[in-house]
Design a protein around this motif. Structure first.
Motif, mmCIF file in Angstrom:
data_model
loop_
_atom_site.group_PDB
_atom_site.id
_atom_site.type_symbol
_atom_site.label_atom_id
_atom_site.label_comp_id
_atom_site.label_asym_id
_atom_site.label_seq_id
_atom_site.Cartn_x
_atom_site.Cartn_y
_atom_site.Cartn_z
ATOM 1 N N ARG A 144 42.222 -32.284 -23.363
ATOM 2 C CA ARG A 144 42.880 -33.640 -24.178
ATOM 3 C C ARG A 144 42.426 -35.061 -23.901
ATOM 4 N NH1 ARG A 144 47.517 -36.545 -23.654
ATOM 5 N NH2 ARG A 144 48.420 -37.179 -25.578
ATOM 6 N N LEU A 145 41.828 -35.513 -25.058
ATOM 7 C CA LEU A 145 41.256 -37.026 -24.712
ATOM 8 C C LEU A 145 42.429 -37.841 -24.771
ATOM 9 C CD1 LEU A 145 38.107 -36.985 -27.107
ATOM 10 C CD2 LEU A 145 38.241 -36.943 -24.843
ATOM 11 N N VAL A 146 42.451 -38.830 -23.783
ATOM 12 C CA VAL A 146 43.246 -40.036 -23.532
ATOM 13 C C VAL A 146 42.451 -41.189 -23.499
ATOM 14 C CG1 VAL A 146 45.109 -40.974 -22.099
ATOM 15 C CG2 VAL A 146 44.735 -38.406 -21.890
ATOM 16 N N GLU A 147 42.833 -42.019 -24.707
ATOM 17 C CA GLU A 147 42.229 -43.209 -24.915
ATOM 18 C C GLU A 147 42.894 -44.445 -24.297
ATOM 19 O OE1 GLU A 147 40.009 -41.972 -29.082
ATOM 20 O OE2 GLU A 147 41.430 -43.330 -29.147
ATOM 21 N N ALA A 148 42.133 -45.233 -23.669
ATOM 22 C CA ALA A 148 42.794 -46.618 -23.293
ATOM 23 C C ALA A 148 42.143 -47.686 -24.384
ATOM 24 C CB ALA A 148 42.241 -47.060 -22.102
ATOM 25 N N ARG A 149 43.146 -48.506 -25.180
ATOM 26 C CA ARG A 149 42.823 -49.292 -26.064
ATOM 27 C C ARG A 149 43.072 -50.623 -25.665
ATOM 28 N NH1 ARG A 149 41.196 -47.580 -31.337
ATOM 29 N NH2 ARG A 149 41.089 -45.229 -31.525
ATOM 30 N N PHE A 150 42.185 -51.436 -25.444
ATOM 31 C CA PHE A 150 42.237 -53.072 -25.021
ATOM 32 C C PHE A 150 42.040 -53.983 -26.163
ATOM 33 C CE2 PHE A 150 40.632 -50.348 -21.627
ATOM 34 C CZ PHE A 150 41.519 -50.720 -20.609
ATOM 35 N N ALA A 209 45.574 -52.747 -20.932
ATOM 36 C CA ALA A 209 45.492 -51.876 -22.101
ATOM 37 C C ALA A 209 46.970 -52.182 -22.694
ATOM 38 C CB ALA A 209 45.703 -50.263 -21.770
ATOM 39 N N THR A 210 48.012 -52.957 -22.337
ATOM 40 C CA THR A 210 49.142 -53.452 -22.921
ATOM 41 C C THR A 210 48.948 -54.533 -23.546
ATOM 42 O OG1 THR A 210 49.690 -54.606 -20.869
ATOM 43 C CG2 THR A 210 50.618 -52.339 -20.921
ATOM 44 N N GLY A 211 47.682 -55.249 -23.338
ATOM 45 C CA GLY A 211 47.362 -56.594 -23.880
ATOM 46 C C GLY A 211 47.542 -57.707 -23.206
#
Length: 365
Positions: free
Chosen positions: A54-60, A93-95
């Motif tokens: 299962r892919l878990v992406e981090a988005r920044f 990743a939270t911004g």
């Protein structure tokens, strides 16, 4: 001829119309696929992706559009460092901004300071500014960054210096610095398995392309110049050797990391056969990217000079004698150069940049 086995194909997480091509960052036991868009950076665990998990992406969230700099990600995938025109910024990743190191603006002959991207966001000259780069150390504790001076708190430093910084990845403290004595239009780091050392290629346009090697002893950063007109391509898995190509791309050179000495070389012309479509005798030359498969083997390409005539070609090189083992046979045509993916693999990106293909030699199975 060496047969390449397809390990996995991973879809690019972002639309290529508004994003750079996907790429792989790798360290011992850890590989990330990252892709930079104008508004965000996406990172995912490549080993989980190739295992079908299962892919878990981090988005920044990106602090500025991609044309204003480069980016790197920490080995654990918890933080991204955006290298911009006026600052190096570490983002979670939270911004949230973890830290920021402001430096002299890369645009213009005389560097000046900015407090934010908004000050030059609509200035067309800044869109084509020079730029530096950054990379995390193998243990994720340090960030190495090439920037234009001065730093925000400098009082007596010369304004026209370019600096190589060693930064604490946790809080952004500048632990060490040294003048690179360069005039960069761009730069790129090549990590080393030892977190206390790293390579840096600096593009100076028509002025040259120095390859620098940095060492951090915990107190002082020292720089060794390996060459003045080469591009650093890769570091071997053990960290004992590095691979370079000159600006004219004629030969691959194997260097000893300890002192930068050239041990062996292999020329493209006279070693690599001409592309079947190359009936005019045009020059054959190596790509600006290559990958160590293991300590004794490199995958190198001639895709740039092949492009005019058809399918890209890649070659297996034995670095013990810098001899050609032969062309690599793929199950389907590939595009572009081979790039390092660690753990005995390399990767290519599809021509439409929508997917990344991971490869290894079939005889390794």
């Amino acid at each position: 001829m060496t047969v390449a086995r397809l390990v996995a194909t991973v879809a690019a997480p972002l639309d290529p119309a508004s994003a750079d091509a996907p790429q792989v960052l790798h360290w011992s036991g850890r590989r990330l696929l990252i892709q930079r868009g104008d508004t965000e950076l996406v990172a995912l665990d490549l080993d989980v992706a190739t295992a079908g998990g299962r892919l878990v992406e981090a988005r920044f969230p990106a602090p500025w559009p991609r044309r204003f700099g480069s980016v790197t990600v920490s080995p654990e995938g918890a933080a991204a460092v955006f290298v911009g025109v006026h600052a190096v910024r570490c983002v979670e990743a939270t911004g949230a901004t973890r830290w920021e190191v402001r430096h002299g603006c890369w645009e213009g002959e005389q560097p000046h300071m900015h407090t934010s991207f908004a000050e030059y966001a609509d200035d067309k000259d800044h869109r084509y500014a020079d730029n530096g780069s950054a990379a995390f150390s193998a243990d994720g504790k340090l960030v190495w960054a090439h920037v234009r001076g001065p730093l925000r708190d400098d009082r007596e430093a010369e304004n026209d210096q370019e600096l190589w910084l060693v930064i604490d990845a946790t809080d952004g403290r500048v632990l060490g610095r040294a003048n690179t004595m360069t005039v960069a239009s761009s730069s790129e780091h090549t990590p080393h398995p030892d977190p206390t050392q790293i390579g840096l290629s600096v593009g100076e346009g028509e002025e040259g392309s120095p390859v620098l090697w940095g060492r951090w002893d915990g107190q002082r950063l020292t720089i060794e110049q390996i060459d003045i007109e080469r591009i650093l391509l890769a570091v071997s898995p053990s960290g004992r050797h590095l691979l370079t190509v000159p600006l004219e791309q004629g030969s691959l050179s194997l260097h000893r990391v300890d002192d930068g000495a050239v041990l062996r070389e292999v020329d493209a012309q006279g070693t690599v056969t001409a592309h079947p479509g190359n009936t005019g005798g045009d020059r054959i030359y190596w790509d600006y990217e290559a990958a160590f498969v293991d300590e004794d083997t490199v995958v190198a390409g001639t895709s740039e000079c092949d492009a005019e005539y058809g399918t890209a070609r890649h070659w297996l090189v034995d670095v013990q004698g810098m001899t050609l083992r032969g062309e690599i046979s793929y199950p389907f045509p590939v595009s572009g150069p081979p790039r390092s993916a660690g753990d005995g693999t390399w990767y290519t990106v599809s021509e439409d940049q929508t997917s990344l293909h991971l490869w290894r030699p079939a005889d390794d199975d």
